[in-house]
Design an enzyme around this catalytic site. Structure first.
Site, PDB file in Angstrom:
ATOM      1  N   CYS A 116       0.816  -1.232   0.000  1.00 53.47           N
ATOM      2  CA  CYS A 116       0.000   0.000   0.000  1.00 53.47           C
ATOM      3  C   CYS A 116       0.838   1.266   0.000  1.00 53.47           C
ATOM      4  O   CYS A 116       0.327   2.346  -0.268  1.00 53.47           O
ATOM      5  CB  CYS A 116      -0.935   0.007   1.199  1.00 53.47           C
ATOM      6  SG  CYS A 116      -1.840  -1.509   1.363  1.00 53.47           S
ATOM      7  N   HIS A 256      -3.533   6.790   3.262  1.00 51.80           N
ATOM      8  CA  HIS A 256      -3.915   5.462   2.755  1.00 51.80           C
ATOM      9  C   HIS A 256      -5.281   5.109   3.338  1.00 51.80           C
ATOM     10  O   HIS A 256      -5.530   5.285   4.531  1.00 51.80           O
ATOM     11  CB  HIS A 256      -2.846   4.449   3.176  1.00 51.80           C
ATOM     12  CG  HIS A 256      -3.211   3.021   2.905  1.00 51.80           C
ATOM     13  ND1 HIS A 256      -3.856   2.620   1.752  1.00 51.80           N
ATOM     14  CD2 HIS A 256      -3.025   1.888   3.637  1.00 51.80           C
ATOM     15  CE1 HIS A 256      -4.049   1.308   1.790  1.00 51.80           C
ATOM     16  NE2 HIS A 256      -3.552   0.838   2.927  1.00 51.80           N
ATOM     17  N   ASN A 286      -9.977  -0.884   0.997  1.00 48.02           N
ATOM     18  CA  ASN A 286      -8.519  -0.797   0.865  1.00 48.02           C
ATOM     19  C   ASN A 286      -8.111  -1.358  -0.498  1.00 48.02           C
ATOM     20  O   ASN A 286      -8.194  -2.555  -0.720  1.00 48.02           O
ATOM     21  CB  ASN A 286      -7.875  -1.587   2.009  1.00 48.02           C
ATOM     22  CG  ASN A 286      -6.354  -1.548   1.964  1.00 48.02           C
ATOM     23  OD1 ASN A 286      -5.766  -1.098   0.980  1.00 48.02           O
ATOM     24  ND2 ASN A 286      -5.718  -2.030   3.018  1.00 48.02           N
TER      25      ASN A 286
HETATM   26  N1  ACO Z   1     -17.323  -9.535  10.789  1.00 47.63           N
HETATM   27  C1  ACO Z   1     -17.628  -9.780  12.080  1.00 47.63           C
HETATM   28  N2  ACO Z   1     -16.707 -10.050  13.004  1.00 47.63           N
HETATM   29  C2  ACO Z   1     -15.424 -10.053  12.642  1.00 47.63           C
HETATM   30  C3  ACO Z   1     -15.044  -9.803  11.329  1.00 47.63           C
HETATM   31  C4  ACO Z   1     -16.039  -9.528  10.384  1.00 47.63           C
HETATM   32  N3  ACO Z   1     -15.764  -9.261   9.091  1.00 47.63           N
HETATM   33  N4  ACO Z   1     -13.697  -9.842  11.240  1.00 47.63           N
HETATM   34  C5  ACO Z   1     -13.243 -10.128  12.475  1.00 47.63           C
HETATM   35  N5  ACO Z   1     -14.281 -10.263  13.315  1.00 47.63           N
HETATM   36  C6  ACO Z   1     -14.250 -10.585  14.741  1.00 47.63           C
HETATM   37  C7  ACO Z   1     -12.983 -11.266  15.144  1.00 47.63           C
HETATM   38  O1  ACO Z   1     -13.077 -12.639  14.906  1.00 47.63           O
HETATM   39  C8  ACO Z   1     -12.906 -10.921  16.621  1.00 47.63           C
HETATM   40  O2  ACO Z   1     -13.704 -11.827  17.320  1.00 47.63           O
HETATM   41  P1  ACO Z   1     -13.143 -12.482  18.674  1.00 47.63           P
HETATM   42  O3  ACO Z   1     -12.925 -11.326  19.607  1.00 47.63           O
HETATM   43  O4  ACO Z   1     -14.268 -13.380  19.052  1.00 47.63           O
HETATM   44  O5  ACO Z   1     -11.890 -13.168  18.301  1.00 47.63           O
HETATM   45  C9  ACO Z   1     -13.585  -9.564  16.721  1.00 47.63           C
HETATM   46  O6  ACO Z   1     -14.298  -9.374  15.476  1.00 47.63           O
HETATM   47  C10 ACO Z   1     -12.656  -8.387  16.892  1.00 47.63           C
HETATM   48  O7  ACO Z   1     -11.479  -8.614  16.143  1.00 47.63           O
HETATM   49  P2  ACO Z   1     -10.297  -7.605  16.151  1.00 47.63           P
HETATM   50  O8  ACO Z   1      -9.195  -8.161  15.310  1.00 47.63           O
HETATM   51  O9  ACO Z   1      -9.979  -7.162  17.522  1.00 47.63           O
HETATM   52  O10 ACO Z   1     -10.974  -6.352  15.410  1.00 47.63           O
HETATM   53  P3  ACO Z   1     -10.350  -4.975  15.188  1.00 47.63           P
HETATM   54  O11 ACO Z   1     -11.151  -3.948  15.848  1.00 47.63           O
HETATM   55  O12 ACO Z   1      -8.859  -4.975  15.386  1.00 47.63           O
HETATM   56  O13 ACO Z   1     -10.573  -4.785  13.605  1.00 47.63           O
HETATM   57  C11 ACO Z   1      -9.409  -4.967  11.553  1.00 47.63           C
HETATM   58  C12 ACO Z   1     -10.021  -5.717  12.710  1.00 47.63           C
HETATM   59  C13 ACO Z   1     -10.495  -4.185  10.856  1.00 47.63           C
HETATM   60  C14 ACO Z   1      -8.785  -5.977  10.609  1.00 47.63           C
HETATM   61  C15 ACO Z   1      -8.325  -3.990  12.082  1.00 47.63           C
HETATM   62  O14 ACO Z   1      -7.461  -4.674  12.939  1.00 47.63           O
HETATM   63  C16 ACO Z   1      -7.534  -3.356  10.985  1.00 47.63           C
HETATM   64  O15 ACO Z   1      -8.027  -2.538  10.229  1.00 47.63           O
HETATM   65  N6  ACO Z   1      -6.224  -3.691  10.912  1.00 47.63           N
HETATM   66  C17 ACO Z   1      -5.365  -3.096   9.931  1.00 47.63           C
HETATM   67  C18 ACO Z   1      -5.580  -3.782   8.623  1.00 47.63           C
HETATM   68  C19 ACO Z   1      -4.834  -3.076   7.547  1.00 47.63           C
HETATM   69  O16 ACO Z   1      -4.824  -1.868   7.482  1.00 47.63           O
HETATM   70  N7  ACO Z   1      -4.200  -3.815   6.693  1.00 47.63           N
HETATM   71  C20 ACO Z   1      -3.418  -3.159   5.696  1.00 47.63           C
HETATM   72  C21 ACO Z   1      -3.387  -4.012   4.581  1.00 47.63           C
HETATM   73  S1  ACO Z   1      -2.576  -3.098   3.412  1.00 47.63           S
HETATM   74  C22 ACO Z   1      -1.664  -4.045   2.368  1.00 47.63           C
HETATM   75  O17 ACO Z   1      -0.444  -3.882   2.332  1.00 47.63           O
HETATM   76  C23 ACO Z   1      -2.402  -5.039   1.521  1.00 47.63           C
END
Ligand code: ACO
Length: 329
Positions: A116, A256, A286
């Site tokens: 990204c 981003h 994203n």
């Molecule tokens: N729908 C419902 N529940 C979900 C989903 C979903 N789509 N996805 C995860 N959950 C659940 C999880 O299983 C977890 O349940 P648990 O507590 O029973 O285990 C709960 O929701 C909370 O999970 P968290 O990981 O704590 O959620 P968080 O608030 O951290 O959000 C997210 C997750 C959105 C992925 C966040 O961590 C994030 O945005 N991280 C950065 C991701 C990113 O920017 N990646 C860059 C990629 S760029 C590249 O180079 C390709």
């Protein structure tokens, strides 16, 4: 950097595929819901490439618009850089495919892999080539088809990504305008937090790698989130320092588009008001290397910057990497 030939953006274009995948569509595919996705990420929908569209096809659509807006054709280009982690194939590069399609005969062409952050890495590379006098006009594209490497049975990742492309022509601009500073960096030790393990020389494609889902994005969301919040702040502060500017000098902040909460934390840390921040993560999700150029080009199309405005772009991604730039529009 201020004493060198002024180099900036002289043409812009963007493209997203027609098909829209909404949160309610995803509710039918995995155990998720619109409320969770919107509250945790800010994403409402994303665009998905048609089966016959590859990354070079998205990039091409964005590129011809950027060339048109610069008043150029492919033959005016000396250099083509495509930032992508989803090239059409390992080789030839997506940039070479585009070079042919655009009629950019003889132009140098290469792909750049910084996930990204790739678009900002590409801008820094093109700017350096032009400032050195080696080239005059470069096409820099951020394009990705993350849908091709997304596991649509994994709710942790499949709600987050979309496809698209953004392109700019980089060239000489009037004195006082153009790029003032870049801050690029990497923390390779965090590579395994965000990766696609299969398909390279370490783990070539086999029936077993396919069976074990090694050709999909694998991410530790919480750790990537922490990294993102940290570097969005530090890279912004560092690039402003290099440019000799203050955060109050920023007219438009183009982050981003991964997660609205990451953008909001940067806004708070930098005390940026909403009207100075570009947000379109709700529409496109994203889109990896395409995310920053899609936001920049959309802002330009909406008339959100005028000549002389200071635009700060900042991103983070797989690698782990980050990239930030200060540009006087
Ligand atoms: N729908 C419902 N529940 C979900 C989903 C979903 N789509 N996805 C995860 N959950 C659940 C999880 O299983 C977890 O349940 P648990 O507590 O029973 O285990 C709960 O929701 C909370 O999970 P968290 O990981 O704590 O959620 P968080 O608030 O951290 O959000 C997210 C997750 C959105 C992925 C966040 O961590 C994030 O945005 N991280 C950065 C991701 C990113 O920017 N990646 C860059 C990629 S760029 C590249 O180079 C390709």
């Amino acid at each position: 950097m201020n004493n060198l030939r002024p180099v900036g953006i002289i043409g812009t274009g963007k493209y997203v595929p027609e098909k829209i995948l909404t949160n309610s569509d995803l509710e039918k595919m995995v155990d998720t819901n619109d409320e969770w996705i919107v509250s945790r990420t800010g994403i409402k929908e994303r665009h998905i490439a048609a089966p016959d569209q590859a990354t070079s096809d998205l990039a091409y659509e964005a590129a011809i618009k950027a060339l048109e807006s610069a008043g150029m054709t492919g033959s005016d280009l000396d250099l083509i850089i495509v930032a992508t982690i989803t090239p059409d194939s390992s080789f030839p590069s997506t940039a070479c495919i585009l070079q042919d399609k655009l009629g950019a005969k003889g132009a140098a062409a290469f792909d750049l892999s910084a996930a990204c952050s790739g678009f900002v890495y590409g801008l820094a590379s093109a700017t350096s080539f032009i400032q050195s006098g080696m080239y005059n006009n470069a096409l820099v594209i951020g394009a990705d088809c993350l849908s091709r490497i997304t596991d649509y049975t994994d709710r942790n990742t499949c709600v987050l990504f979309g496809d698209g492309a953004g392109a700019v022509v980089v060239g000489e601009v009037p004195e006082g305008r153009g790029f003032k500073a870049f801050d690029l960096g990497a923390e390779g030790a965090g590579g395994s937090l965000l990766q696609m393990e299969g398909g390279g020389s370490r783990l070539p494609a086999t029936a077993e790698t396919v069976e074990n889902k090694k050709h999909y994005i694998n991410m530790n969301g919480r750790e990537v989130f922490k990294f993102a919040v940290r570097v969005m702040g530090t890279a912004t502060i560092e690039v402003l320092r290099k440019a000799g500017m203050e955060r109050t000098d920023v007219d438009l902040f183009v982050p981003h588009q991964a997660n609205i909460r990451i953008i909001q934390s940067a806004m708070q840390r930098l005390e940026l008001p909403e009207e100075k921040v570009v947000v379109n993560v709700d529409k496109y999700a994203n889109t990896s290397a395409a995310s920053i150029p899609l936001a920049l080009v959309e802002a330009a199309e909406e008339g959100r910057m005028k000549a002389g405005d200071t635009v700060l772009m900042v991103g983070f991604g797989g690698g782990l990497t980050w990239g930030a730039s200060v540009l006087v529009w």
